[in-house]
Design a protein around this motif. Structure first.
Motif, PDB file in Angstrom:
ATOM      1  N   VAL A  38      46.108  46.442  36.416  1.00 26.05           N
ATOM      2  CA  VAL A  38      44.684  46.811  36.338  1.00 26.05           C
ATOM      3  C   VAL A  38      43.861  45.627  35.846  1.00 26.05           C
ATOM      4  O   VAL A  38      42.755  45.352  36.357  1.00 26.05           O
ATOM      5  CB  VAL A  38      44.492  48.029  35.405  1.00 26.05           C
ATOM      6  N   TYR A  39      44.395  44.891  34.870  1.00 23.26           N
ATOM      7  CA  TYR A  39      43.716  43.693  34.339  1.00 23.26           C
ATOM      8  C   TYR A  39      43.496  42.665  35.454  1.00 23.26           C
ATOM      9  O   TYR A  39      42.429  42.053  35.552  1.00 23.26           O
ATOM     10  CB  TYR A  39      44.564  43.100  33.221  1.00 23.26           C
ATOM     11  N   ALA A  40      44.517  42.486  36.299  1.00 26.45           N
ATOM     12  CA  ALA A  40      44.417  41.508  37.381  1.00 26.45           C
ATOM     13  C   ALA A  40      43.313  41.877  38.373  1.00 26.45           C
ATOM     14  O   ALA A  40      42.642  40.990  38.921  1.00 26.45           O
ATOM     15  CB  ALA A  40      45.756  41.399  38.108  1.00 26.45           C
ATOM     16  N   LEU A  41      43.109  43.166  38.594  1.00 26.04           N
ATOM     17  CA  LEU A  41      42.135  43.624  39.586  1.00 26.04           C
ATOM     18  C   LEU A  41      40.732  43.800  39.009  1.00 26.04           C
ATOM     19  O   LEU A  41      39.772  44.031  39.751  1.00 26.04           O
ATOM     20  CB  LEU A  41      42.603  44.952  40.196  1.00 26.04           C
ATOM     21  N   ASN A  42      40.612  43.701  37.710  1.00 25.19           N
ATOM     22  CA  ASN A  42      39.331  43.908  37.035  1.00 25.19           C
ATOM     23  C   ASN A  42      38.503  42.618  37.002  1.00 25.19           C
ATOM     24  O   ASN A  42      39.060  41.521  36.885  1.00 25.19           O
ATOM     25  CB  ASN A  42      39.579  44.397  35.596  1.00 25.19           C
ATOM     26  N   SER A  43      37.201  42.757  37.073  1.00 25.37           N
ATOM     27  CA  SER A  43      36.321  41.585  37.010  1.00 25.37           C
ATOM     28  C   SER A  43      35.265  41.699  35.910  1.00 25.37           C
ATOM     29  O   SER A  43      34.374  40.849  35.817  1.00 25.37           O
ATOM     30  CB  SER A  43      35.635  41.378  38.364  1.00 25.37           C
ATOM     31  N   GLN A  44      35.363  42.742  35.078  1.00 26.87           N
ATOM     32  CA  GLN A  44      34.397  42.954  34.001  1.00 26.87           C
ATOM     33  C   GLN A  44      34.962  42.436  32.681  1.00 26.87           C
ATOM     34  O   GLN A  44      36.005  42.905  32.220  1.00 26.87           O
ATOM     35  CB  GLN A  44      34.062  44.444  33.873  1.00 26.87           C
ATOM     36  N   PRO A  45      34.310  41.469  32.044  1.00 25.30           N
ATOM     37  CA  PRO A  45      34.844  40.861  30.825  1.00 25.30           C
ATOM     38  C   PRO A  45      35.137  41.855  29.705  1.00 25.30           C
ATOM     39  O   PRO A  45      36.202  41.773  29.069  1.00 25.30           O
ATOM     40  CB  PRO A  45      33.739  39.877  30.408  1.00 25.30           C
ATOM     41  N   ALA A  64      38.442  34.877  37.652  1.00 25.05           N
ATOM     42  CA  ALA A  64      38.343  36.327  37.882  1.00 25.05           C
ATOM     43  C   ALA A  64      37.204  36.970  37.104  1.00 25.05           C
ATOM     44  O   ALA A  64      36.568  37.902  37.590  1.00 25.05           O
ATOM     45  CB  ALA A  64      39.661  37.002  37.523  1.00 25.05           C
ATOM     46  N   LEU A  65      36.974  36.475  35.878  1.00 23.53           N
ATOM     47  CA  LEU A  65      35.939  37.092  35.039  1.00 23.53           C
ATOM     48  C   LEU A  65      34.623  36.315  35.065  1.00 23.53           C
ATOM     49  O   LEU A  65      33.594  36.824  34.595  1.00 23.53           O
ATOM     50  CB  LEU A  65      36.438  37.206  33.592  1.00 23.53           C
ATOM     51  N   GLY A  66      34.664  35.081  35.572  1.00 16.42           N
ATOM     52  CA  GLY A  66      33.449  34.279  35.659  1.00 16.42           C
ATOM     53  C   GLY A  66      32.873  33.895  34.308  1.00 16.42           C
ATOM     54  O   GLY A  66      31.655  33.743  34.168  1.00 16.42           O
ATOM     55  N   VAL A  84      44.616  35.522  40.351  1.00 13.21           N
ATOM     56  CA  VAL A  84      44.609  36.992  40.328  1.00 13.21           C
ATOM     57  C   VAL A  84      45.928  37.535  40.849  1.00 13.21           C
ATOM     58  O   VAL A  84      46.545  38.417  40.237  1.00 13.21           O
ATOM     59  CB  VAL A  84      43.426  37.546  41.155  1.00 13.21           C
ATOM     60  N   ASN A  85      46.372  37.006  41.976  1.00 15.82           N
ATOM     61  CA  ASN A  85      47.646  37.445  42.540  1.00 15.82           C
ATOM     62  C   ASN A  85      48.818  37.079  41.637  1.00 15.82           C
ATOM     63  O   ASN A  85      49.862  37.744  41.667  1.00 15.82           O
ATOM     64  CB  ASN A  85      47.845  36.854  43.932  1.00 15.82           C
ATOM     65  N   LEU A  86      48.663  36.011  40.847  1.00 17.99           N
ATOM     66  CA  LEU A  86      49.723  35.626  39.914  1.00 17.99           C
ATOM     67  C   LEU A  86      49.932  36.726  38.871  1.00 17.99           C
ATOM     68  O   LEU A  86      51.072  37.074  38.527  1.00 17.99           O
ATOM     69  CB  LEU A  86      49.372  34.307  39.216  1.00 17.99           C
ATOM     70  N   TYR A  87      48.819  37.297  38.376  1.00 17.59           N
ATOM     71  CA  TYR A  87      48.929  38.387  37.397  1.00 17.59           C
ATOM     72  C   TYR A  87      49.501  39.650  38.049  1.00 17.59           C
ATOM     73  O   TYR A  87      50.257  40.385  37.420  1.00 17.59           O
ATOM     74  CB  TYR A  87      47.564  38.665  36.766  1.00 17.59           C
ATOM     75  N   LEU A  88      49.164  39.890  39.307  1.00 21.11           N
ATOM     76  CA  LEU A  88      49.754  41.022  40.020  1.00 21.11           C
ATOM     77  C   LEU A  88      51.253  40.801  40.222  1.00 21.11           C
ATOM     78  O   LEU A  88      52.054  41.738  40.111  1.00 21.11           O
ATOM     79  CB  LEU A  88      49.073  41.197  41.383  1.00 21.11           C
ATOM     80  N   PHE A  89      51.632  39.558  40.487  1.00 20.93           N
ATOM     81  CA  PHE A  89      53.049  39.213  40.639  1.00 20.93           C
ATOM     82  C   PHE A  89      53.793  39.459  39.326  1.00 20.93           C
ATOM     83  O   PHE A  89      54.918  39.994  39.320  1.00 20.93           O
ATOM     84  CB  PHE A  89      53.173  37.752  41.063  1.00 20.93           C
ATOM     85  N   ALA A  90      53.170  39.086  38.211  1.00 24.29           N
ATOM     86  CA  ALA A  90      53.795  39.308  36.901  1.00 24.29           C
ATOM     87  C   ALA A  90      53.970  40.800  36.631  1.00 24.29           C
ATOM     88  O   ALA A  90      54.996  41.228  36.082  1.00 24.29           O
ATOM     89  CB  ALA A  90      52.947  38.667  35.799  1.00 24.29           C
ATOM     90  N   ALA A  91      52.977  41.602  37.027  1.00 27.42           N
ATOM     91  CA  ALA A  91      53.106  43.052  36.877  1.00 27.42           C
ATOM     92  C   ALA A  91      54.260  43.570  37.727  1.00 27.42           C
ATOM     93  O   ALA A  91      55.017  44.458  37.306  1.00 27.42           O
ATOM     94  CB  ALA A  91      51.804  43.746  37.281  1.00 27.42           C
ATOM     95  N   GLY A  92      54.420  42.995  38.922  1.00 28.18           N
ATOM     96  CA  GLY A  92      55.535  43.368  39.784  1.00 28.18           C
ATOM     97  C   GLY A  92      56.879  43.036  39.164  1.00 28.18           C
ATOM     98  O   GLY A  92      57.861  43.781  39.320  1.00 28.18           O
ATOM     99  N   LEU A  93      56.954  41.910  38.432  1.00 27.85           N
ATOM    100  CA  LEU A  93      58.192  41.541  37.744  1.00 27.85           C
ATOM    101  C   LEU A  93      58.554  42.581  36.689  1.00 27.85           C
ATOM    102  O   LEU A  93      59.732  42.922  36.510  1.00 27.85           O
ATOM    103  CB  LEU A  93      58.045  40.161  37.096  1.00 27.85           C
ATOM    104  N   THR A  94      57.537  43.079  35.987  1.00 26.21           N
ATOM    105  CA  THR A  94      57.786  44.119  34.985  1.00 26.21           C
ATOM    106  C   THR A  94      58.341  45.382  35.646  1.00 26.21           C
ATOM    107  O   THR A  94      59.275  46.009  35.133  1.00 26.21           O
ATOM    108  CB  THR A  94      56.490  44.447  34.213  1.00 26.21           C
ATOM    109  N   ILE A  95      57.773  45.746  36.785  1.00 24.54           N
ATOM    110  CA  ILE A  95      58.276  46.911  37.534  1.00 24.54           C
ATOM    111  C   ILE A  95      59.725  46.684  37.952  1.00 24.54           C
ATOM    112  O   ILE A  95      60.566  47.591  37.894  1.00 24.54           O
ATOM    113  CB  ILE A  95      57.397  47.190  38.763  1.00 24.54           C
TER     114      ILE A  95
END
Length: 425
Positions: free
Chosen positions: A317-324, A263-265, A390-401
């Motif tokens: 937001v972290y999952a969707l971000n690509s800036q280190p 994600a961050l390259g 990336v989707n894994l981190y979004l999934f983790a955010a969903g678990l928190t919700i």
């Protein structure tokens, strides 16, 4: 930062746990390096954390039998002293035999040490309410413990690598033995007050279940589990903790490295920066709880929910971000929210269970958390293959919700003002 609400015995407990955690980090690093040098096998090195988790799971399952028989301070002393003596045997054996030492024997000693360590955290967390003199001290005590835990994790892994490289694995193990000895010595100062510290005025009446006359081993082993199941507040908090643990495994090294690369390259150096930023944030979060203890007061549930909401949003937001550099800022901001949630959830549990039952409840929860963490590691690794990191981190955010929704739907369990008072002397 001494507080009138924190007793001398608490500071002994705080010191011994900090020393023991530092020793754990040192010896795991030294043994990992030694095993890798001997076998050149990552699988063999991975057996160390797997053995530790398995042993701690078994230990937390049988801990209620020991809690029923011994004082918590005595259990802590036996655990630290046993680990110290076993570690002396391990360090001397490795020092004498070097490369000729048997890895089977080494792993066996690690397993037994981890088994002894398995009841340390439940005993420690159950002791804390007994070693403070006011409810406000409970939040401060948990904050101090969390800060020291995070500082050891933050500084320990980096420093331990330097120490191992400087003096070698065998000498590092001897240094670790000294630290274990200090930890065992400090446990002598952990004395439980006769009347159990703070009054249990914030214990929900529904959690104060009368002792069963059945004193069979099965009853002792399952008493904490039954209380969690029968008590709405504990059931909800445990469910939220399990969800937190499921999603929290995304911060294990392999996942964070994959995210940094994909994600961050960036390379492994940024992996280190992200880890350091996250731990720095959690340390800041613990200090924030200490600073806001008076403001938070008894609003544990509200602050816990704020912490979880902030952590969930920042993770998305972290999952969707690509800036280190933005990623560094985000993970540093996550730390305080994660600590607000964790410390207040722990305090809620401690203030919702009578002292007699708290160790058994915490042991049952520890068993579940060890199991959930192992399942989460395997499940998240499988899931990452199918949906991407990336989707894994979004999934983790969903678990928190999901955990937040569970808390809101069961808000009434945290509003019961019926309490049981216990006279303080």
């Amino acid at each position: 930062m001494r507080s009138n609400y924190l007793t001398r015995a608490f500071y002994y407990l705080w010191t011994t746990q900090t020393a023991a955690n530092a020793a754990d980090v040192l010896y795991i690093m030294a043994l990992t390096v030694m095993v890798l040098d001997r076998t050149n096998s990552l699988v063999s090195a991975a057996l160390l954390p797997l053995l530790r988790s398995g042993a701690q799971l078994l230990s937390s399952l049988v801990a209620p039998l020991l809690i029923q028989r011994f004082k918590l301070s005595s259990l802590l002393f036996m655990s630290q002293t046993g680990q110290f003596l076993l570690f002396i045997c391990l360090a001397v054996y490795l020092h004498i035999n070097g490369d000729a030492s048997s890895l089977l024997l080494v792993f066996s000693l690690v397993f037994v040490m981890s088994f002894l360590d398995g009841w340390t955290t439940p005993a420690r967390n159950a002791l804390i309410p007994r070693l403070v003199t006011h409810e406000q001290g409970l939040l401060k005590a948990n904050g101090l413990m969390s800060v020291s835990d995070q500082v050891v994790q933050f500084a320990g892994w980096g420093l331990s690598g330097v120490i191992v490289a400087w003096i070698g694995s065998s000498s590092t193990l001897l240094v670790t033995a000294v630290i274990y000895g200090l930890a065992a010595t400090f446990t002598l100062g952990v004395k439980e007050p006769v009347h159990g510290g703070i009054s249990e005025k914030h214990v929900n009446a529904s959690t104060d279940i009368a002792p069963d006359l059945d004193t069979s081993r099965w009853h002792t082993l399952t008493e904490g589990w039954k209380m969690i199941w029968k008590t709405p507040r504990l059931r909800v908090l445990t469910f939220m903790d399990m969800i937190d643990m499921l999603g929290g495994s995304i911060w294990v090294g392999a996942f964070t490295l994959a995210f940094v690369q994909v994600a961050l390259g960036q390379g492994e150096d940024w992996w280190g920066f992200i880890n350091a930023a996250y731990f720095a944030g959690t340390i800041g979060g613990g200090l924030l709880v200490l600073a806001l203890a008076r403001i938070i007061g008894s609003r544990y549930f509200a602050v816990m929910m704020v912490g979880m909401a902030g952590y969930g949003v920042l993770t998305a937001v972290y999952a969707l971000n690509s800036q280190p550099f933005v990623a560094l800022i985000l993970v540093m901001l996550m730390g305080p929210f994660a600590e607000l949630a964790m410390i207040n959830r722990r305090t809620l549990i401690q203030s919702s269970v009578a002292n007699r039952m708290l160790p058994k409840v915490l042991s049952a929860q520890a068993s579940m958390m060890h199991l959930v963490f192992c399942v989460s590691l395997l499940g998240m690794a499988w899931l990452a293959e199918y949906i991407g990191i990336v989707n894994l981190y979004l999934f983790a955010a969903g678990l928190t919700i999901l955990a937040i929704i569970a808390g809101l739907l069961n808000y009434r369990a945290f509003q019961d003002k019926t309490v049981r008072r216990q006279t303080m002397t």
